[in-house]
Design an enzyme around this catalytic site. Structure first.
Site, short mmCIF file in Angstrom:
data_model
loop_
_atom_site.label_atom_id
_atom_site.label_comp_id
_atom_site.label_asym_id
_atom_site.label_seq_id
_atom_site.Cartn_x
_atom_site.Cartn_y
_atom_site.Cartn_z
CG HIS A 100 -1.62 5.38 5.87
ND1 HIS A 100 -2.09 4.83 4.25
CD2 HIS A 100 -0.19 5.40 5.45
CE1 HIS A 100 -0.36 4.41 3.57
NE2 HIS A 100 0.20 5.11 4.18
CG ASP A 131 -5.11 4.23 2.61
OD1 ASP A 131 -4.87 5.40 3.82
OD2 ASP A 131 -4.32 3.40 2.99
CB SER A 214 1.55 5.41 0.98
OG SER A 214 2.29 4.38 1.66
#
Length: 230
Positions: A100, A131, A214
């Site tokens: 992402h 992911d 992230s």
């Protein structure tokens, strides 16, 4: 009482305090006594305090060592409007991050820990179902070293961990916490940059994770990356 008796009593030496205490405790084997104003020390307490200081110093050293070993492997990634983190996987410039984070982009700007210079990178592969994604630097800068990846199956609840990345755009940031749970199944939203995937066997942590973390590194005190924060 006549004067001579009073004089004889006055000339009798006074028994020293320590001698009096020892005499009173002789049956118990008095080896020494405290004088007024002195403090008795408990050997067990002193030993425990020293051990606690050593343990605290050892833990502090473990934190600093893990950060010193792993932080140079953590990068900041700019992917269009998305900002995230990544971890150097090898000496050829491959960087692991979140799917992402890369989104639909194919080219990226990367900043390494020891420089503010923007480096170019390109997409190698993206796997939204977990992911995860891999990008590769066009040119590997000096000082970038590959991280050591650990065995996630060996992670235990209560284990101390550090999260390294670029939360809110603050590159090279470190937060700390513990492993709160293992084996979690988490569904990501498909809006707001998420992949919409349902991911199993995830590690939950109490370490602060913010936008920008992230794709960074979740690290144990053995300087091993045991997870990619998302």
């Amino acid at each position: 009482m006549d004067a001579s008796l009073r004089r004889r009593r006055a000339r009798r030496p006074l028994l020293p305090l320590t001698a009096a205490i020892c005499a009173a405790a002789l049956a118990g084997g008095c080896a020494g006594a405290a004088t007024p104003g002195s403090r008795m020390s408990n050997p067990d307490t002193t030993t425990q305090a020293a051990a606690m200081r050593r343990a605290g110093n050892d833990l502090q050293t473990a934190y600093e060592t893990a950060i010193r070993n792993v932080l140079p492997s953590v990068v900041q990634i700019q992917a269009g409007d998305n900002l995230g983190s990544g971890v150097a996987y090898d000496g050829q410039g491959h960087i692991v991050t979140n799917a992402h984070v890369v989104g639909k982009q194919r080219a990226f700007s990367v900043t390494v820990a020891n420089s503010e210079r923007l480096l170019r990178a390109r997409l190698v592969s993206s796997f939204p179902q977990q992911d995860l994604a891999v990008i590769k630097l066009d040119k590997v800068p000096a000082g970038l070293k590959a991280a050591k990846f650990g065995d996630t199956s060996a992670v235990a609840v209560g284990q101390i961990v550090l999260a390294m990345g670029s939360p809110l755009g603050l590159s090279g940031s470190v937060t700390q916490g513990i492993v709160s749970a293992v084996g979690r199944t988490v569904s990501e939203a498909s809006s707001g940059g998420g992949t919409g995937a349902t991911i199993a066997n995830m590690v939950q942590t109490s370490a602060a994770i913010n936008p920008g973390n992230s794709g960074g590194a979740l690290v144990n005190l053995n300087s091993e990356v045991i997870g990619i924060p998302t």
